[in-house]
Design an enzyme around this catalytic site. Structure first.
Site, PDB file in Angstrom:
ATOM      1  N   LEU A   1       0.840  -1.196   0.000  1.00  0.00           N
ATOM      2  CA  LEU A   1       0.000   0.000   0.000  1.00  0.00           C
ATOM      3  C   LEU A   1       0.875   1.246   0.000  1.00  0.00           C
ATOM      4  O   LEU A   1       1.607   1.497   0.956  1.00  0.00           O
ATOM      5  CB  LEU A   1      -0.913   0.000   1.237  1.00  0.00           C
ATOM      6  CG  LEU A   1      -1.843   1.208   1.385  1.00  0.00           C
ATOM      7  CD1 LEU A   1      -2.899   1.202   0.289  1.00  0.00           C
ATOM      8  CD2 LEU A   1      -2.505   1.222   2.750  1.00  0.00           C
TER       9      LEU A   1
ATOM     10  N   HIS B   1       6.213   2.550  12.076  1.00  0.00           N
ATOM     11  CA  HIS B   1       6.867   3.704  11.466  1.00  0.00           C
ATOM     12  C   HIS B   1       5.872   4.856  11.366  1.00  0.00           C
ATOM     13  O   HIS B   1       4.686   4.644  11.080  1.00  0.00           O
ATOM     14  CB  HIS B   1       7.368   3.311  10.070  1.00  0.00           C
ATOM     15  CG  HIS B   1       8.314   4.287   9.445  1.00  0.00           C
ATOM     16  ND1 HIS B   1       7.903   5.487   8.909  1.00  0.00           N
ATOM     17  CD2 HIS B   1       9.662   4.235   9.267  1.00  0.00           C
ATOM     18  CE1 HIS B   1       8.950   6.131   8.422  1.00  0.00           C
ATOM     19  NE2 HIS B   1      10.031   5.401   8.623  1.00  0.00           N
TER      20      HIS B   1
END
Length: 338
Positions: free
Chosen positions: A126, A230
């Site tokens: 993605l 992240h």
């Protein structure tokens, strides 16, 4: 308007650009011409294949701006993982070290190396270019996969998971990997990440410690990032959590990013989706939906306003949306409220 569609061979330059912009830790899209072209070819073959149960198929899609024809993002599904190439992960568990005689009772965490996601479907790859991360674009790119899964459940496994990118800095240094490197691997995170991305995973089984690792023995920096995502991946994680995905104690083996999972039948955009017959007409509506056609080889998905009648049997869509979805009056579409 963005439309999500299956990738084609002609999309190679755009996918390579996405790979270059995605940065370190985006294992499923390494900057490698042979691999990128191979992924595209495999996806084209997978979409054309007749399937009654999930196998090694991989479905890669792109987001195309209908006004300019520019490809601005990508998203994908692996029908299963681990059947042809091993898929590794760490599971976090707890053990008790206790002595009643000494009055000591310690609960410690372990990282256990394994292949527990073998045979599961994975939502992956993605990526949306920064200038397009607005409105419903991110939701469309993520949720279109669940519209597809709900329409064609025989092509996917019972359990779906996503491996989220873990913590690393702009140079690609991962605190968790730094500890592994010092004790077992002796190569940089970016190199190891690249090797996995191009399919060279043999070094993992060769060098990865086979016995469980006591978390308390890791550096404090490595311990702090276990299960952390992240910063650029947080929006994607929030979207999956709203869909019903949760972490069951599994993390990635290189950066310790969280792995989240959900059974297909419990994914919100699967069980809340519904079908309508199409009427193409100009209409006024404030109700926002994510919409797909019910084709597979010619799958299309968009986001926009739709006028749905009270018993949810008829959906009035604009001519522009009908063209994007490649549907006409009387065709069936699948919808989920945004």
């Amino acid at each position: 308007m963005l439309v999500i569609r299956p990738i084609t061979e002609a999309d190679y330059p755009a996918l390579m650009r996405c790979a270059e912009e995605s940065g370190h830790g985006f294992t499923s899209l390494p900057v490698n011409e042979k691999l990128i072209r191979g992924k595209i070819h495999h996806s084209v073959e997978s979409f054309a294949k007749e399937v009654s149960s999930p196998g090694t198929e991989g479905y890669l899609m792109v987001a195309e701006d209908l006004e300019t024809g520019e490809v601005v993002g990508t998203t994908g599904i692996e029908a299963t993982v681990g059947l042809d190439v091993p898929f590794y992960s760490y599971h976090i568990s707890k053990v008790v070290h206790a002595s009643r005689k000494l009055g000591v009772h310690n609960i410690v965490e372990l990282l256990t190396f394994g292949n527990n996601y073998t045979g599961c479907s994975e939502v992956c790859t993605l990526f949306l270019r920064p200038e397009w991360r607005e409105g419903a674009n991110g939701r469309l790119l993520s949720k279109c996969r669940f519209l597809m899964m709900g329409e064609y459940p025989q092509r996917f496994s019972k359990t779906v998971f996503a491996e989220m990118r873990g913590v690393s800095d702009e140079e690609g240094h991962s605190p968790f990997w730094e500890w592994l490197k010092d004790h077992f691997f002796s190569i940089e995170f970016t190199h190891a990440d690249y090797l996995v991305g191009v399919g060279h995973k043999g070094f993992i089984a060769d060098l990865m410690p086979k016995l469980p690792i006591y978390v308390s023995l890791l550096s404090s920096e490595a311990q702090e990032v276990i299960g952390q995502v992240h910063e650029k991946t947080r929006p994607a994680l929030r979207l999956l959590e709203k869909e019903g995905f949760t972490n069951r104690g599994y993390v990635a083996i290189f950066d310790a990013g969280p792995t989240v999972e959900c059974d297909v039948v419990n994914i919100k955009s699967v069980y809340q989706a519904f079908h309508c017959s199409v009427e193409v007409s100009e209409h006024t509506s404030s109700h926002e939906y994510l919409i797909s056609n019910t084709e597979f080889r010619n799958f299309r998905a968009v986001a926009g306003t739709v006028d749905v009648n009270t018993d949810r049997t008829l959906a009035r869509i604009s001519p522009e949306m009908a063209d994007a979805l490649r549907v006409v009056d009387g065709d069936t579409i699948r919808l989920i409220a945004q």
